[in-house]
Design a protein around this motif. Structure first.
Motif, mmCIF file in Angstrom:
data_model
loop_
_atom_site.group_PDB
_atom_site.id
_atom_site.type_symbol
_atom_site.label_atom_id
_atom_site.label_comp_id
_atom_site.label_asym_id
_atom_site.label_seq_id
_atom_site.Cartn_x
_atom_site.Cartn_y
_atom_site.Cartn_z
ATOM 1 N N ALA A 139 52.713 -17.515 -47.286
ATOM 2 C CA ALA A 139 52.864 -18.237 -46.024
ATOM 3 C C ALA A 139 52.789 -19.666 -46.594
ATOM 4 C CB ALA A 139 51.798 -18.070 -44.849
ATOM 5 N N ILE A 140 53.788 -20.350 -46.827
ATOM 6 C CA ILE A 140 53.906 -21.263 -47.933
ATOM 7 C C ILE A 140 53.553 -22.792 -47.240
ATOM 8 C CG2 ILE A 140 55.361 -20.283 -49.518
ATOM 9 C CD1 ILE A 140 57.755 -21.957 -48.372
ATOM 10 N N CYS A 141 53.762 -23.072 -45.872
ATOM 11 C CA CYS A 141 53.295 -24.188 -45.554
ATOM 12 C C CYS A 141 52.736 -24.162 -44.125
ATOM 13 C CB CYS A 141 54.447 -25.155 -45.376
ATOM 14 S SG CYS A 141 55.690 -25.303 -44.341
ATOM 15 N N GLY A 142 52.956 -23.125 -43.080
ATOM 16 C CA GLY A 142 52.475 -23.379 -41.834
ATOM 17 C C GLY A 142 52.931 -24.468 -41.004
ATOM 18 N N ALA A 143 52.031 -24.805 -39.989
ATOM 19 C CA ALA A 143 52.506 -25.861 -39.027
ATOM 20 C C ALA A 143 51.253 -26.775 -38.996
ATOM 21 C CB ALA A 143 52.853 -25.463 -37.792
ATOM 22 N N GLU A 144 49.706 -26.524 -39.569
ATOM 23 C CA GLU A 144 48.830 -27.119 -39.149
ATOM 24 C C GLU A 144 48.458 -28.105 -40.348
ATOM 25 O OE1 GLU A 144 49.145 -24.115 -38.102
ATOM 26 O OE2 GLU A 144 49.694 -24.487 -35.836
ATOM 27 N N VAL A 145 48.662 -27.507 -41.460
ATOM 28 C CA VAL A 145 47.868 -28.009 -42.614
ATOM 29 C C VAL A 145 48.743 -29.088 -43.151
ATOM 30 C CG1 VAL A 145 46.528 -25.916 -43.450
ATOM 31 C CG2 VAL A 145 49.053 -26.241 -44.095
ATOM 32 N N THR A 146 47.886 -30.202 -43.802
ATOM 33 C CA THR A 146 48.756 -31.448 -44.097
ATOM 34 C C THR A 146 48.378 -31.935 -45.617
ATOM 35 O OG1 THR A 146 46.676 -32.792 -43.698
ATOM 36 C CG2 THR A 146 48.192 -32.218 -41.620
ATOM 37 N N VAL A 185 46.951 -7.890 -44.279
ATOM 38 C CA VAL A 185 45.850 -8.628 -43.925
ATOM 39 C C VAL A 185 45.629 -10.167 -44.376
ATOM 40 C CG1 VAL A 185 43.264 -8.728 -44.226
ATOM 41 C CG2 VAL A 185 44.602 -6.560 -44.057
ATOM 42 N N THR A 186 45.518 -11.117 -43.329
ATOM 43 C CA THR A 186 45.449 -12.635 -43.618
ATOM 44 C C THR A 186 43.880 -13.027 -43.458
ATOM 45 O OG1 THR A 186 47.653 -12.462 -43.156
ATOM 46 C CG2 THR A 186 46.379 -14.638 -42.835
ATOM 47 N N GLY A 187 43.334 -13.351 -44.617
ATOM 48 C CA GLY A 187 41.825 -13.688 -44.221
ATOM 49 C C GLY A 187 42.134 -15.466 -44.224
ATOM 50 N N ILE A 188 41.397 -15.910 -43.519
ATOM 51 C CA ILE A 188 41.627 -17.392 -43.040
ATOM 52 C C ILE A 188 40.656 -17.996 -43.962
ATOM 53 C CG2 ILE A 188 41.553 -19.377 -41.610
ATOM 54 C CD1 ILE A 188 43.970 -17.706 -41.233
ATOM 55 N N ASP A 228 47.134 -20.691 -44.694
ATOM 56 C CA ASP A 228 45.891 -19.938 -44.478
ATOM 57 C C ASP A 228 44.672 -20.688 -44.772
ATOM 58 O OD1 ASP A 228 47.416 -18.152 -42.710
ATOM 59 O OD2 ASP A 228 48.125 -17.006 -44.599
ATOM 60 N N ASN A 229 44.839 -21.287 -46.298
ATOM 61 C CA ASN A 229 43.875 -21.574 -47.187
ATOM 62 C C ASN A 229 44.341 -22.528 -48.029
ATOM 63 O OD1 ASN A 229 41.483 -21.553 -48.890
ATOM 64 N ND2 ASN A 229 42.516 -19.957 -49.989
#
Ligand code: KMH
Ligand code: ZN
Length: 275
Positions: free
Chosen positions: A9-16, A201-204, A228-229
């Motif tokens: 999950a290479i970039c997501g929408a929230e992380v900066t 499984v995705t651990g945050i 996720d991390n």
């Protein structure tokens, strides 16, 4: 055990980039991160896209450029666009990447508190609307589960034919507002799905590699990445998504689990080779 499917999950929408300067924003950065993750062992790229300044978007042209570029350098990788997008987007905006006919896309199966005053809204009708669209377009839904009731929602839709077996779940554990990242809660989720299902499984955050290890040991699959991390170990920022994928490959090697190629992943997920 089946070979291990690793999703990046290479970039997501929230992380900066303020949190980790290696989070990709631009089309070129996203393609490069996908390529590094694929080379490290990821068979699925879970894809969100951004404006150049990092603003999350579901823009058709940005998705197309990223998907075309990823397909060019990662010839057989499975690309899984997000229909979750970012909190506050309309349903039709969230569905835009389906126009590019991906093999698989996310289907978020319930509403969730998403920090501070934010709510990630997925009403029953929204879920049905998204699932029907995916069925019409022959796109495999990956059912995103942030809490147990979301499995029950998916099972209701399975019963009335809106979803089809075998189901593919992604259990996301450790989002504040969702289910905890614990062995007890993961076992509860795994025990609640039909036997012919496949689960990731995705651990945050700090739970990422503990949850990954439980998944590898129990026959599940793993998702890691900046969405996720941000850390490769306590206090040390990851340089790339590939760092996290390599760490999962290392754990899998120790536990004797082989890594799935994209075509092996397609077989496990019951999706045909190319749309
Ligand atoms: N960004 C979250 C609001 C998905 O990709 O389907 C939703 C999300 C789930 O990331
Ligand atoms: Zn996502």
């Amino acid at each position: 055990m089946e070979n291990l499917i690793i999703t990046a999950a290479i970039c997501g929408a929230e992380v900066t980039k303020n949190q980790n300067p290696n989070v990709p924003y631009t089309v070129d950065e996203i393609i490069n991160e996908a390529n590094l993750a694929y080379k490290a062992g990821a068979s699925i790229i879970h894809l969100h896209v951004r404006e150049n300044d990092g603003t999350p978007t579901q823009d058709y042209h940005i998705f197309k450029k990223c998907i075309d570029g990823i397909k060019e350098c990662c010839k057989d990788v499975i690309i899984q666009p997000s229909t979750g997008g970012a909190v506050g987007m309309s349903n039709d905006e969230r569905l835009i990447p389906l126009k590019l006919k991906p093999e698989i896309a996310t289907l978020d199966c319930g509403t969730l508190n998403f920090g501070k005053d934010e709510i990630f809204l997925n009403t029953e009708n929204t879920i049905i609307y998204f699932a029907e669209k995916m069925q019409q377009l022959n796109i495999k839904p990956e059912i995103e589960v942030f809490d147990k009731g979301m499995i029950d929602t998916a099972l209701r839709l399975l019963k009335n034919g809106t979803l089809k077996s075998p189901l593919k779940f992604n259990f996301v554990l450790g989002v504040p507002g969702g289910i905890n990242a614990s062995l007890r809660d993961l076992a509860f989720l795994v025990g609640s799905i039909p036997f012919d299902s496949v689960y990731t499984v995705t651990g945050i955050g700090r739970h990422q590699f503990n949850m990954a290890t439980l998944a590898i040991a129990s026959g599940g699959h793993v998702r890691v990445g900046f969405e996720d991390n941000l850390y490769i170990e306590q206090g040390i920022l990851a340089r790339s998504n590939a760092d996290m994928v390599k760490k999962v490959v290392h754990i899998a090697n120790i536990l004797g689990r082989n890594i799935a190629t994209p075509n092996e992943a397609r077989k496990i997920l019951n999706i045909k080779e190319e749309n």
